[in-house]
Design a protein around this motif. Sequence first.
Motif, PDB file in Angstrom:
ATOM      1  N   UNK A 196      -2.531  -5.898   3.514  1.00  0.00           N
ATOM      2  CA  UNK A 196      -2.208  -6.422   4.849  1.00  0.00           C
ATOM      3  C   UNK A 196      -1.488  -5.417   5.748  1.00  0.00           C
ATOM      4  N   UNK A 197      -0.813  -4.420   5.150  1.00  0.00           N
ATOM      5  CA  UNK A 197      -0.108  -3.434   5.966  1.00  0.00           C
ATOM      6  C   UNK A 197      -1.076  -2.581   6.791  1.00  0.00           C
ATOM      7  N   UNK A 198      -2.343  -2.540   6.371  1.00  0.00           N
ATOM      8  CA  UNK A 198      -3.346  -1.823   7.151  1.00  0.00           C
ATOM      9  C   UNK A 198      -3.324  -0.325   6.979  1.00  0.00           C
ATOM     10  N   UNK A 199      -2.455   0.210   6.146  1.00  0.00           N
ATOM     11  CA  UNK A 199      -2.362   1.650   5.933  1.00  0.00           C
ATOM     12  C   UNK A 199      -1.214   1.970   5.008  1.00  0.00           C
TER      13      UNK A 199
ATOM     14  N   UNK B 175       0.846  -1.203   0.000  1.00  0.00           N
ATOM     15  CA  UNK B 175       0.000   0.000   0.000  1.00  0.00           C
ATOM     16  C   UNK B 175       0.875   1.244   0.000  1.00  0.00           C
ATOM     17  N   UNK B 176       1.009   1.863  -1.184  1.00  0.00           N
ATOM     18  CA  UNK B 176       1.863   3.051  -1.322  1.00  0.00           C
ATOM     19  C   UNK B 176       1.060   4.334  -1.471  1.00  0.00           C
ATOM     20  N   UNK B 177      -0.130   4.238  -2.048  1.00  0.00           N
ATOM     21  CA  UNK B 177      -0.886   5.451  -2.349  1.00  0.00           C
ATOM     22  C   UNK B 177      -2.369   5.122  -2.369  1.00  0.00           C
ATOM     23  N   UNK B 178      -3.202   6.146  -2.195  1.00  0.00           N
ATOM     24  CA  UNK B 178      -4.640   5.934  -2.364  1.00  0.00           C
ATOM     25  C   UNK B 178      -4.991   5.650  -3.821  1.00  0.00           C
ATOM     26  N   UNK B 179      -4.051   5.896  -4.722  1.00  0.00           N
ATOM     27  CA  UNK B 179      -4.245   5.512  -6.124  1.00  0.00           C
ATOM     28  C   UNK B 179      -4.218   4.004  -6.299  1.00  0.00           C
ATOM     29  N   UNK B 180      -3.711   3.274  -5.290  1.00  0.00           N
ATOM     30  CA  UNK B 180      -3.659   1.804  -5.380  1.00  0.00           C
ATOM     31  C   UNK B 180      -5.039   1.222  -5.663  1.00  0.00           C
ATOM     32  N   UNK B 181      -6.070   1.771  -4.992  1.00  0.00           N
ATOM     33  CA  UNK B 181      -7.439   1.284  -5.195  1.00  0.00           C
ATOM     34  C   UNK B 181      -7.835   1.416  -6.667  1.00  0.00           C
TER      35      UNK B 181
ATOM     36  N   UNK C 254       2.871  -3.054  -6.395  1.00  0.00           N
ATOM     37  CA  UNK C 254       2.706  -1.776  -7.084  1.00  0.00           C
ATOM     38  C   UNK C 254       3.869  -0.854  -6.756  1.00  0.00           C
ATOM     39  N   UNK C 255       4.183   0.008  -7.708  1.00  0.00           N
ATOM     40  CA  UNK C 255       5.163   1.055  -7.435  1.00  0.00           C
ATOM     41  C   UNK C 255       4.922   2.224  -8.390  1.00  0.00           C
TER      42      UNK C 255
END
Length: 464
Positions: free
Chosen positions: A232-235, A157-163, A272-273
């Motif tokens: 899984x990182x939760x944030x 989870x790197x960004x809200x763009x992940x969704x 993702x990156x």
Amino acid sequence: MTDAVSVPAWVLVLIAALAAWALYEHVLMPALRFLVTHPANRVIDELGERLRIGIRPFQRTRRQALIHRLLTDPKVQQAAEQFSAANSIPIGTAFKRIESYAREIVPAFNAYLYFRTGYWLGRSVARLLYRVRIGYVDSAGLERIDPNATVVLVMNHRSNMDYVLAAFLAADQAALSYAVGEWARIWPLSALIRSMGAYFVRRNSRDELYRRVLERYIAMATEAGVPQAVFPEGGLTRDGRMREPKLGVLDYMLRGFRIGGDRDLVFVPLGLNYDRVLEDRTLLREGKSARTVALWKTLRFVLHNASLMLRSEWHRFGYACVNFGTPISMREYCRSRGIDFQALSGEERRAAIAGLGRELMEAVGRIVPVLPVPLIASVFVAQPQRALSELELKAEVGRLLARLEAAGAHVYIPRGDFDYALTVGLRMLRLRHLVEEEQGLFRARQEEIPLLAYYANSISHLVD
């Protein structure tokens, strides 16, 4: 027969109210329901043969029916009784609280909004901001997944763009259901997110009653085969490094899986990156005192980019890349290790889930894409005081690239051209004033080292 009949005013009001109710119940509501469901059903029919994993009956079930299923679930009812006794309140009050939690959690999936509006919006936004690429894909592994299985994408989870990115790129395979944090519970955003099949979760909630309702919903969705995506990182990562997994949602999913059941549970690692994370500076700021500053910086960022667009000087934020790793079948995982999660409890179960969580995050970490900006940022972070010529920079990046490839990392080289990758990565860093040039030598700006480290950290685990 022609004599006027006087009717009390209250009777007229009652007749008018009954007529209005009849119009609402038998005309307006059926018409509205048709307008909402007919396009969705038509989309479902069109996509029935195209989707790799079909839309499950659970996703098509009316939201009110799912809420009722939660309220009547034996484990939820047991939790209500325990909560009522522990807090000395009527059982009805406990159920009202449970119903409010269920309404907060349960989505209202609409296939039309997901595959027509949501897909178009996600694709448009992703392609506007980034050069979107799919890098490595374990096609053979994905092909072996049983279409009847419950598929869960497990992501960093790197960004809200992940969704947006994951849903857009997986739209030809399945309709994903996400766990979304409280930040999105703002109307009308919350209504749109619910219609896309996402469910809301309260991060780090210690309310046992709420957690039981959430557990049962996720277990029911997993058992029903609903495709899901989980972080899984939760944030979001605050320093660019991958975080330790939080095991709550993973635990709840496993409660809906049985080794001898009708469906397998398959986790698909997804890495993702980005060459630029929209929230990078905000994420580096910690503490509540920074919120006002972060809001002001965000506003400045939007206005600045809008100004660049108006002057035709705006550039996209580099590359965004996604890799799909080898699927992990829970049937095979459990049988090879002699584990039955349904038979485990207490510390033994927590230890088994922690082991699975680590293995999943390691699988995700192995396929995080290596992009131009993280590559070049790594060189400047390793030698923060050194000024490098373009030739020297190319040599340093080449040596790092060789180490990454030897370690089995998945490197995305745009156009397959190393010189071009170096050019676009360096250009991005110079446009953001993270790196400065003087007399043909490039040097990291000292005040920007933390931000450069944020990008370098995204791939540092691949060569540690």
